[in-house]
Scaffold this active site. Structure first.
Site, PDB file in Angstrom:
ATOM      1  N   ASP A 114       0.837  -1.200   0.000  1.00 15.96           N
ATOM      2  CA  ASP A 114       0.000   0.000   0.000  1.00 15.96           C
ATOM      3  C   ASP A 114       0.871   1.250   0.000  1.00 15.96           C
ATOM      4  OD1 ASP A 114      -2.294   1.870   1.099  1.00 15.96           O
ATOM      5  OD2 ASP A 114      -3.268  -0.054   0.726  1.00 15.96           O
ATOM      6  N   CYS A 135     -10.494   2.911  -5.079  1.00 16.07           N
ATOM      7  CA  CYS A 135     -10.542   3.255  -3.660  1.00 16.07           C
ATOM      8  C   CYS A 135     -10.540   4.772  -3.572  1.00 16.07           C
ATOM      9  CB  CYS A 135      -9.303   2.666  -2.972  1.00 16.07           C
ATOM     10  SG  CYS A 135      -9.090   3.165  -1.257  1.00 16.07           S
ATOM     11  N   ASP A 140     -12.910   2.296   4.524  1.00 13.52           N
ATOM     12  CA  ASP A 140     -11.732   2.168   5.384  1.00 13.52           C
ATOM     13  C   ASP A 140     -12.105   1.540   6.717  1.00 13.52           C
ATOM     14  OD1 ASP A 140      -9.777   3.004   3.741  1.00 13.52           O
ATOM     15  OD2 ASP A 140      -9.598   5.030   4.553  1.00 13.52           O
ATOM     16  N   TRP A 195      -6.005   1.785  -6.771  1.00 15.81           N
ATOM     17  CA  TRP A 195      -5.993   3.197  -7.203  1.00 15.81           C
ATOM     18  C   TRP A 195      -6.783   3.999  -6.180  1.00 15.81           C
ATOM     19  CZ3 TRP A 195      -6.229   4.926 -12.926  1.00 15.81           C
ATOM     20  CH2 TRP A 195      -6.483   6.299 -13.026  1.00 15.81           C
ATOM     21  N   ASP A 196      -6.063   4.777  -5.402  1.00 21.58           N
ATOM     22  CA  ASP A 196      -6.671   5.504  -4.290  1.00 21.58           C
ATOM     23  C   ASP A 196      -6.928   6.960  -4.679  1.00 21.58           C
ATOM     24  OD1 ASP A 196      -7.568   5.977  -1.722  1.00 21.58           O
ATOM     25  OD2 ASP A 196      -5.751   5.252  -0.733  1.00 21.58           O
ATOM     26  N   MET A 197      -7.725   7.660  -3.880  1.00 13.67           N
ATOM     27  CA  MET A 197      -8.031   9.085  -4.103  1.00 13.67           C
ATOM     28  C   MET A 197      -8.497   9.621  -2.748  1.00 13.67           C
ATOM     29  SD  MET A 197     -10.742  11.405  -5.033  1.00 13.67           S
ATOM     30  CE  MET A 197     -10.840  12.801  -6.124  1.00 13.67           C
ATOM     31  N   ASN A 198      -7.602  10.344  -2.080  1.00 15.24           N
ATOM     32  CA  ASN A 198      -7.851  10.621  -0.670  1.00 15.24           C
ATOM     33  C   ASN A 198      -8.314  12.026  -0.316  1.00 15.24           C
ATOM     34  OD1 ASN A 198      -7.385   8.134   0.839  1.00 15.24           O
ATOM     35  ND2 ASN A 198      -5.379   8.212  -0.124  1.00 15.24           N
ATOM     36  N   ARG A 200      -5.386  16.213   3.704  1.00 13.51           N
ATOM     37  CA  ARG A 200      -4.310  15.302   4.076  1.00 13.51           C
ATOM     38  C   ARG A 200      -2.969  15.763   3.472  1.00 13.51           C
ATOM     39  NH1 ARG A 200      -3.454   8.964   2.464  1.00 13.51           N
ATOM     40  NH2 ARG A 200      -2.759   8.226   4.471  1.00 13.51           N
TER      41      ARG A 200
HETATM   42  C1  DGJ Z   1      -6.936   5.280   2.131  1.00 11.86           C
HETATM   43  C2  DGJ Z   1      -7.271   3.865   1.781  1.00 11.86           C
HETATM   44  O1  DGJ Z   1      -8.627   3.645   1.854  1.00 11.86           O
HETATM   45  C3  DGJ Z   1      -6.480   2.950   2.696  1.00 11.86           C
HETATM   46  O2  DGJ Z   1      -6.839   1.616   2.476  1.00 11.86           O
HETATM   47  C4  DGJ Z   1      -5.028   3.164   2.444  1.00 11.86           C
HETATM   48  O3  DGJ Z   1      -4.730   2.783   1.127  1.00 11.86           O
HETATM   49  C5  DGJ Z   1      -4.668   4.618   2.683  1.00 11.86           C
HETATM   50  N1  DGJ Z   1      -5.516   5.498   1.951  1.00 11.86           N
HETATM   51  C6  DGJ Z   1      -3.242   4.885   2.306  1.00 11.86           C
HETATM   52  O4  DGJ Z   1      -2.920   6.195   2.373  1.00 11.86           O
END
Ligand code: DGJ
Length: 741
Positions: free
Chosen positions: A367, A527, A549, A478-481, A444
């Site tokens: 990750d 994600c 999460d 593939w994340d997007m936070n 973040r």
């Molecule tokens: C958010 C994701 O949902 C988590 O599973 C993890 O990948 C974190 N980001 C990592 O920054």
């Protein structure tokens, strides 16, 4: 399935075994909606359903006629300002400042199959006879804009897919301010509106409220479809349950700003609109240009919510999701995020992977934290090359070590984001979305790359392609936070800034398309801080998504139950994590964590080296159970039987296609004392087959299990002995039912 056009009455009837959808050309050339519901006989004339009546304080279209007012006629794609005062499906700002439009029927075609929507995710067909499409062409005489409405009816289920395309055949540019994908006027308001809402770590909880006069809507203005409101809504009758009654589900195949709305007027007509959120949307359409809206899908069920969901599941699993992994059982994975967060070395990762392999895990996923200067969330996003301090052999070297263990290797990316502390940002500070002269907010510590620009997408593609082609990578998360703020692109002129949100999503889709085409065997999991972009748009590229999460088993009951309203079980990313859980600090038994996660893609979000030997043994058994039954769990017919939103118990089940195997998941949150005997009526079995519960050896006919029910009482219904295991809080069981040959 069939699409009939009746020339004399200018009526279209789209129907299959489950659905009839009838519309006609009205006397002013607009499209009137006549019927949407259970299949009825076709006939020449349904025009008696056009509701015309003289009513005081109403505006009429024609002089000397006091009956034809769009205010009271049900329509298919209404415009604003010419006698209809409800919210329209379309609004176009013209050169002279006018916003009136008048789309009149010009022609239509009916054909087999379904056309692609360029640059956009959409449902598709693979073989002849799967669907038929009606394309209706309308034209506005003043602007000369052509509007093409697409209606596709599928052969099975009550499925209707719709979208709209605008082609500027005039000489002047216009601004599309509202361009809905789907608009439908229903003749009454006797519905309960159901939505899937929540927030980070509690996504897609079910909320019900009765429709009333006025407006009810859900939307997103965040740039992502959002944790808050999923782009999905159901109208169900007050008497509708999981097993009976009418339900109309509306789902939007889009990952950005959207709005789903029901407007009930004071004559109790209900207007549903589904489309890109008009708030902030302004698309300049030059002469000769066209604009395609995303697709919206409606599913009608006369047999309750389970039947509606099963239709969505089948459509989205088989004819929205694509590629190598579409029909394949998903690999059981171990992700290191909750095991290590940012604190890992190459050797530690290999140690985690080795233990996972020993237990039967098939895929190890690295990750966040492997790239650039990413030792925490302050730096590194945008620099998609390995951090050699942590990974001296790079991603290529690590992936080879994992493969040498006999496992596949997967990797995390967050392609759309950048930290200011990164080489990418230092080289291209103007590549983020930011409004001139304004503070740029962060989420973040990260900023959003301007994916409306091709050069930005190209650059990220180049870095990802490099890693993928040089390493042994079988999976990408593939994340997007964060959501978007101060949305503005340095590359677009002032009068095109209202396009940025949509262009951004088109950029995301473009990158997905390029990567999935170049690496067709890589499994993509979407994600967005868990479930912030768990939508049908991304299912087209990534057949599974990290649902939340929140990995706590009890919280997951609600999340997964709500998610199943629209999304197939094979798309729901679900893992076993440690106890006490990291999000809610709850302690739950290992078997309950697995029993919940089985109804999804299944995996582990922990370091198995830290489990005691007894639990490791249990993990091995869980993995072999999942391997044996994942085909049914992920691709079987799924039924919701008891809702976590309505009580202490949740029950759901999956049945194999041949009905010979059924897996029932039973979950009780808190223990009871001296509780009533309990049983739950199953669904989807063959009434004449005898099923053996392979753990207890009890045998029952399918009709018994569906009518009398499966007994789920345990020792809590009597005196609990001290030796009694599996009889506390957070208890659960999987019943395996097999038909006798
Ligand atoms: C958010 C994701 O949902 C988590 O599973 C993890 O990948 C974190 N980001 C990592 O920054």
């Amino acid at each position: 399935m069939n699409i009939q056009f009746h020339e004399t009455t200018k009526t279209f009837h789209l129907f299959n075994d489950h659905l009839s959808y009838i519309l006609c050309v009205l006397e002013n050339g607009h499209l009137g909606q006549l019927y949407c519901g259970k299949r009825i006989h076709d006939k020449e004339d349904f025009r008696y359903l056009i509701e015309k009546a003289p009513r005081p304080m109403t505006s009429y279209v024609y002089e000397n006629d006091r009956t034809f007012s769009l205010e009271h006629i049900r329509q298919e794609y209404p415009v604003y300002g010419s006698t209809d005062y409800r919210h329209p499906a379309v609004e176009i700002l013209q050169d002279d400042g006018s916003r009136i439009s008048d789309f009149q029927y010009a022609a239509h075609t009916i054909f087999a199959g379904k056309p692609k929507l360029p640059g956009l995710p959409a449902t598709y067909t693979e073989a002849d006879g799967e669907a038929a499409t009606l394309r209706i062409i309308l034209k506005d005489p003043v602007t000369e804009i052509k509007l093409e409405l697409l209606y596709t009816i599928f052969a099975y289920g009550g499925i209707l897919a719709r979208s709209a395309r605008f082609i500027n055949e005039g000489t002047k540019p216009v601004h599309l301010l509202n361009a809905m994908s789907f608009s439908l006027d229903l003749p009454d308001k006797d519905y309960v509106w159901m939505q899937l809402s929540g927030a980070w770590a509690r996504e897609r909880h079910i909320i019900n409220r009765p429709l009333e006069q006025g407006i009810l809507s859900i939307d997103s203005m965040r740039g992502n479809s959002s944790h808050e409101h999923n782009p999905f809504m159901v109208l169900k009758r007050p008497y509708t349950t999981e097993t009976q009654g009418e339900a109309l589900g509306f789902s939007f195949i889009y990952s950005g700003n959207y709005r789903i709305q029901a407007e009930v007027d004071t004559h109790d007509t209900t207007r549903i609109t589904v489309g890109i959120n008009p708030s902030g949307f302004d698309w300049k359409l030059e002469a000769g240009e066209s604009f395609q809206t995303p697709e919206a899908v409606m599913v009608y069920s006369a047999e309750g919510l389970n039947a509606m969901s099963q239709t969505f599941h089948r459509l989205y699993r088989k004819r929205l999701a694509r590629g190598y992994w579409r029909d394949r059982p998903r690999p059981i994975l171990n992700n290191n995020w909750e095991a290590t967060y940012f604190d890992f070395t190459e050797d530690r990762l290999v140690e985690i992977a080795a233990k996972a392999k020993e237990c039967g895990v098939e895929l190890f996923v690295l990750d966040d934290g492997w790239f650039g200067k990413r030792n925490n969330d302050l730096a590194g996003l945008g620099d998609w090359f390995a951090n050699r301090d942590r990974l001296p052999n790079g991603i290529a070297g690590l992936s080879e070590r994992i493969e040498a263990l006999g496992m596949k290797f997967g990797l995390w990316f967050e392609p759309e984001m950048v930290n200011k502390d990164s080489d990418l940002y230092r080289a291209h500070p103007d590549w983020i979305l930011q409004t001139p002269g304004r503070r740029t907010s962060h989420g973040r510590n990260q900023f959003v790359l301007d994916f409306s620009r091709n050069e930005v997408v190209d650059c990220i593609y180049g870095m990802m392609e490099n890693i993928l082609s040089q390493s042994k990578i079988s999976y990408i998360k593939w994340d997007m936070n964060r959501s978007i703020t101060e949305c503005y692109s340095a590359a677009l002129p002032a009068d095109r800034q209202g396009e940025v949100f949509h262009r951004y999503i088109l950029g995301v889709y473009d990158l997905y398309e390029r990567l999935t085409s170049a690496f067709p065997q890589v499994l993509f999991e979407s994600c967005a801080s868990g479930g912030g972009r768990f939508d049908p748009g991304l299912l087209y590229y990534a057949p599974q998504g990290w649902a939340s999460d929140d990995s706590d088993a009890v919280e997951r009951l609600k999340i997964q139950y709500g998610t199943s309203m629209c999304y197939p079980i094979s798309s729901i990313g679900s893992h076993v994590s440690v106890s006490p859980n990291h999000q809610v600090l709850r302690r739950t038994p290992l078997h309950t964590r697995a029993n919940v996660a089985y109804f999804g893609t299944f995996g582990y979000e922990l370091d198995l080296n830290k489990l005691p030997e007894e639990e490791l043994q249990e993990v091995k058994e869980q993995i072999s159970f999942m391997k044996e039954y994942r085909e049914i769990l992920q691709f079987g017919t799924f039924y919701r039987l008891k809702s976590p939103f309505e009580g202490n118990e949740t029950v759901w089940m999956s049945v194999s296609e041949d009905k010979k195997t059924a897996l029932v998941g039973w979950y009780r949150v808190l223990n009871n004392v001296n509780a009533p005997y309990t049983r739950v009526r199953l669904q989807g079995l063959d009434p004449d087959m005898v099923y053996t519960d392979i753990r207890s050896d009890a045998c029952h006919y399918g009709d018994e299990l569906m009518n009398l029910g499966l007994l789920t009482s345990d020792a809590t219904s009597g005196e609990v002995s001290r030796e009694e295991k599996d009889c506390g809080d957070f208890e659960s069981k999987i019943y395996i039912l097999k038909a006798k040959e």
